[in-house]
Design a protein around this motif. Structure first.
Motif, PDB file in Angstrom:
ATOM      1  N   THR A   1       0.854  -1.184   0.000  1.00  0.00           N
ATOM      2  CA  THR A   1       0.000   0.000   0.000  1.00  0.00           C
ATOM      3  C   THR A   1       0.891   1.236   0.000  1.00  0.00           C
ATOM      4  O   THR A   1       2.023   1.202   0.501  1.00  0.00           O
ATOM      5  CB  THR A   1      -0.932   0.043   1.229  1.00  0.00           C
ATOM      6  N   GLY A   2       0.378   2.314  -0.565  1.00  0.00           N
ATOM      7  CA  GLY A   2       1.174   3.526  -0.618  1.00  0.00           C
ATOM      8  C   GLY A   2       0.375   4.740  -1.033  1.00  0.00           C
ATOM      9  O   GLY A   2      -0.822   4.671  -1.326  1.00  0.00           O
ATOM     10  N   LEU A   3       1.082   5.861  -1.044  1.00  0.00           N
ATOM     11  CA  LEU A   3       0.539   7.129  -1.517  1.00  0.00           C
ATOM     12  C   LEU A   3       1.216   7.465  -2.839  1.00  0.00           C
ATOM     13  O   LEU A   3       2.439   7.341  -2.958  1.00  0.00           O
ATOM     14  CB  LEU A   3       0.834   8.258  -0.518  1.00  0.00           C
ATOM     15  N   GLU A   4       0.428   7.885  -3.792  1.00  0.00           N
ATOM     16  CA  GLU A   4       0.974   8.323  -5.074  1.00  0.00           C
ATOM     17  C   GLU A   4       1.536   9.734  -4.926  1.00  0.00           C
ATOM     18  O   GLU A   4       1.069  10.513  -4.098  1.00  0.00           O
ATOM     19  CB  GLU A   4      -0.133   8.327  -6.129  1.00  0.00           C
ATOM     20  N   ILE A   5       2.519  10.050  -5.732  1.00  0.00           N
ATOM     21  CA  ILE A   5       3.112  11.387  -5.737  1.00  0.00           C
ATOM     22  C   ILE A   5       2.546  12.139  -6.943  1.00  0.00           C
ATOM     23  O   ILE A   5       2.607  11.631  -8.070  1.00  0.00           O
ATOM     24  CB  ILE A   5       4.655  11.309  -5.830  1.00  0.00           C
ATOM     25  N   PRO A   6       2.007  13.339  -6.730  1.00  0.00           N
ATOM     26  CA  PRO A   6       1.460  14.102  -7.860  1.00  0.00           C
ATOM     27  C   PRO A   6       2.526  14.381  -8.916  1.00  0.00           C
ATOM     28  O   PRO A   6       3.720  14.508  -8.606  1.00  0.00           O
ATOM     29  CB  PRO A   6       0.974  15.410  -7.217  1.00  0.00           C
ATOM     30  N   SER A   7       2.083  14.503 -10.159  1.00  0.00           N
ATOM     31  CA  SER A   7       3.020  14.645 -11.281  1.00  0.00           C
ATOM     32  C   SER A   7       3.895  15.889 -11.175  1.00  0.00           C
ATOM     33  O   SER A   7       5.064  15.851 -11.562  1.00  0.00           O
ATOM     34  CB  SER A   7       2.273  14.622 -12.614  1.00  0.00           C
ATOM     35  N   ASP A   8       3.383  17.003 -10.644  1.00  0.00           N
ATOM     36  CA  ASP A   8       4.214  18.203 -10.544  1.00  0.00           C
ATOM     37  C   ASP A   8       5.373  17.991  -9.568  1.00  0.00           C
ATOM     38  O   ASP A   8       6.493  18.432  -9.820  1.00  0.00           O
ATOM     39  CB  ASP A   8       3.386  19.438 -10.168  1.00  0.00           C
ATOM     40  N   ILE A   9       5.122  17.267  -8.485  1.00  0.00           N
ATOM     41  CA  ILE A   9       6.192  16.986  -7.516  1.00  0.00           C
ATOM     42  C   ILE A   9       7.134  15.928  -8.084  1.00  0.00           C
ATOM     43  O   ILE A   9       8.356  16.030  -7.927  1.00  0.00           O
ATOM     44  CB  ILE A   9       5.607  16.582  -6.151  1.00  0.00           C
ATOM     45  N   SER A  10       6.583  14.943  -8.779  1.00  0.00           N
ATOM     46  CA  SER A  10       7.436  13.933  -9.420  1.00  0.00           C
ATOM     47  C   SER A  10       8.395  14.583 -10.410  1.00  0.00           C
ATOM     48  O   SER A  10       9.568  14.202 -10.496  1.00  0.00           O
ATOM     49  CB  SER A  10       6.583  12.892 -10.154  1.00  0.00           C
ATOM     50  N   GLU A  11       7.905  15.566 -11.132  1.00  0.00           N
ATOM     51  CA  GLU A  11       8.745  16.276 -12.102  1.00  0.00           C
ATOM     52  C   GLU A  11       9.900  16.990 -11.399  1.00  0.00           C
ATOM     53  O   GLU A  11      11.048  16.925 -11.845  1.00  0.00           O
ATOM     54  CB  GLU A  11       7.884  17.273 -12.878  1.00  0.00           C
ATOM     55  N   LYS A  12       9.596  17.636 -10.285  1.00  0.00           N
ATOM     56  CA  LYS A  12      10.654  18.321  -9.515  1.00  0.00           C
ATOM     57  C   LYS A  12      11.666  17.305  -8.976  1.00  0.00           C
ATOM     58  O   LYS A  12      12.869  17.531  -9.033  1.00  0.00           O
ATOM     59  CB  LYS A  12      10.054  19.118  -8.356  1.00  0.00           C
ATOM     60  N   LEU A  13      11.176  16.199  -8.456  1.00  0.00           N
ATOM     61  CA  LEU A  13      12.074  15.170  -7.936  1.00  0.00           C
ATOM     62  C   LEU A  13      12.934  14.566  -9.042  1.00  0.00           C
ATOM     63  O   LEU A  13      14.114  14.282  -8.842  1.00  0.00           O
ATOM     64  CB  LEU A  13      11.280  14.065  -7.232  1.00  0.00           C
ATOM     65  N   SER A  14      12.350  14.400 -10.223  1.00  0.00           N
ATOM     66  CA  SER A  14      13.104  13.775 -11.320  1.00  0.00           C
ATOM     67  C   SER A  14      14.241  14.663 -11.799  1.00  0.00           C
ATOM     68  O   SER A  14      15.213  14.176 -12.376  1.00  0.00           O
ATOM     69  CB  SER A  14      12.181  13.408 -12.481  1.00  0.00           C
ATOM     70  N   SER A  15      14.159  15.961 -11.525  1.00  0.00           N
ATOM     71  CA  SER A  15      15.245  16.863 -11.924  1.00  0.00           C
ATOM     72  C   SER A  15      16.509  16.622 -11.096  1.00  0.00           C
ATOM     73  O   SER A  15      17.577  17.136 -11.424  1.00  0.00           O
ATOM     74  CB  SER A  15      14.805  18.325 -11.802  1.00  0.00           C
ATOM     75  N   LEU A  16      16.397  15.829 -10.036  1.00  0.00           N
ATOM     76  CA  LEU A  16      17.545  15.521  -9.177  1.00  0.00           C
ATOM     77  C   LEU A  16      18.304  14.281  -9.640  1.00  0.00           C
ATOM     78  O   LEU A  16      19.306  13.905  -9.043  1.00  0.00           O
ATOM     79  CB  LEU A  16      17.056  15.311  -7.737  1.00  0.00           C
ATOM     80  N   ARG A  17      17.808  13.648 -10.696  1.00  0.00           N
ATOM     81  CA  ARG A  17      18.427  12.426 -11.203  1.00  0.00           C
ATOM     82  C   ARG A  17      19.781  12.727 -11.835  1.00  0.00           C
ATOM     83  O   ARG A  17      19.973  13.761 -12.443  1.00  0.00           O
ATOM     84  CB  ARG A  17      17.518  11.768 -12.240  1.00  0.00           C
ATOM     85  N   GLY A  18      20.693  11.769 -11.702  1.00  0.00           N
ATOM     86  CA  GLY A  18      21.998  11.872 -12.350  1.00  0.00           C
ATOM     87  C   GLY A  18      23.092  12.355 -11.421  1.00  0.00           C
ATOM     88  O   GLY A  18      22.844  12.914 -10.361  1.00  0.00           O
ATOM     89  N   GLY A  19      24.313  12.100 -11.847  1.00  0.00           N
ATOM     90  CA  GLY A  19      25.464  12.603 -11.111  1.00  0.00           C
ATOM     91  C   GLY A  19      25.888  11.771  -9.916  1.00  0.00           C
ATOM     92  O   GLY A  19      26.635  12.264  -9.068  1.00  0.00           O
ATOM     93  N   LEU A  20      25.437  10.528  -9.846  1.00  0.00           N
ATOM     94  CA  LEU A  20      25.829   9.675  -8.734  1.00  0.00           C
ATOM     95  C   LEU A  20      26.185   8.292  -9.271  1.00  0.00           C
ATOM     96  O   LEU A  20      25.318   7.518  -9.664  1.00  0.00           O
ATOM     97  CB  LEU A  20      24.680   9.568  -7.712  1.00  0.00           C
ATOM     98  N   PRO A  21      27.498   7.972  -9.297  1.00  0.00           N
ATOM     99  CA  PRO A  21      27.916   6.654  -9.781  1.00  0.00           C
ATOM    100  C   PRO A  21      27.299   5.538  -8.945  1.00  0.00           C
ATOM    101  O   PRO A  21      27.214   5.643  -7.725  1.00  0.00           O
ATOM    102  CB  PRO A  21      29.443   6.669  -9.611  1.00  0.00           C
ATOM    103  N   GLY A  22      26.859   4.485  -9.621  1.00  0.00           N
ATOM    104  CA  GLY A  22      26.285   3.336  -8.930  1.00  0.00           C
ATOM    105  C   GLY A  22      24.809   3.484  -8.603  1.00  0.00           C
ATOM    106  O   GLY A  22      24.242   2.626  -7.930  1.00  0.00           O
ATOM    107  N   ALA A  23      24.174   4.568  -9.083  1.00  0.00           N
ATOM    108  CA  ALA A  23      22.752   4.786  -8.799  1.00  0.00           C
ATOM    109  C   ALA A  23      21.896   4.220  -9.925  1.00  0.00           C
ATOM    110  O   ALA A  23      22.202   4.407 -11.099  1.00  0.00           O
ATOM    111  CB  ALA A  23      22.475   6.271  -8.631  1.00  0.00           C
ATOM    112  N   ARG A  24      20.831   3.538  -9.546  1.00  0.00           N
ATOM    113  CA  ARG A  24      19.814   3.105 -10.500  1.00  0.00           C
ATOM    114  C   ARG A  24      18.574   3.938 -10.181  1.00  0.00           C
ATOM    115  O   ARG A  24      17.896   3.730  -9.175  1.00  0.00           O
ATOM    116  CB  ARG A  24      19.529   1.612 -10.345  1.00  0.00           C
TER     117      ARG A  24
END
Length: 178
Positions: free
Chosen positions: A6-29
């Motif tokens: 069970t869980g809570l969904e994250i709204p798309s506007d917040i998901s978009e902001k969070l996705s901008s933090l992707r990258g720049g970390l070796p070994g991250a999936r």
């Protein structure tokens, strides 16, 4: 045999902001933004009959909508980091919902959750990432300003048996509308 939680969904506007933090970390999936969520209770691999019983029982939960606040990033795992997460501020309504779900799942015969509930959104799972790399990443990107949304429902998710990170399917929504 579905794997459920069970869980809570994250709204798309917040998901978009969070996705901008992707990258720049070796070994991250990195987790795909459409799979961001706050896990409330992991249920696990169960048979179809038990899954249907659980899905039916979750309709009994009668709670009001509440605000969910995300702020900041951190890693889980200490010297051997295993995930980078967005922090969810523990609020009374969130913690009470999670506790009710925990009690319900134990009534179904599931073992108690072994770890303390720390609400979060997993952004990346780490494999062979050094604690130094993670610390450097967090010092550069760890500031995530407060974002708030109204949780008007929780959902029963399913996932395929995999190494984690989705894809997740909403099996049933449960309105928060007491």
């Amino acid at each position: 045999m579905p794997r459920l939680f069970t869980g809570l969904e994250i709204p798309s506007d917040i998901s978009e902001k969070l996705s901008s933090l992707r990258g720049g970390l070796p070994g991250a999936r990195w987790i795909d933004p459409e799979n961001y969520h706050v896990t409330l209770r992991f249920i696990g691999d169960i048979d179809g009959l038990a899954a249907n019983e659980i899905a039916s029982t979750l309709f009994r939960i009668n709670r009001k909508p509440f605000e969910v606040e995300l702020q900041g990033l951190q890693s889980f795992g200490g010297k051997k980091p295993r995930a980078v997460v967005a922090c969810v501020v523990p609020s009374r309504p969130l913690m009470e919902l999670q506790s009710e779900l925990e009690r319900l799942m134990q009534r179904f015969g599931l073992d108690p959750e072994g770890r303390k509930f720390i609400p979060h959104v997993t952004l990346a799972r780490l494999r062979d990432a050094s604690d130094r790399d993670v610390a450097d990443y967090l010092s550069l990107r760890g500031y995530f300003p407060k974002r708030t949304f109204m949780a008007s429902r929780f959902v029963l998710f399913s996932s395929r048996t995999s190494v984690g990170g989705g894809p997740y399917v909403v099996e049933a929504p449960y309105a928060l509308s007491a």
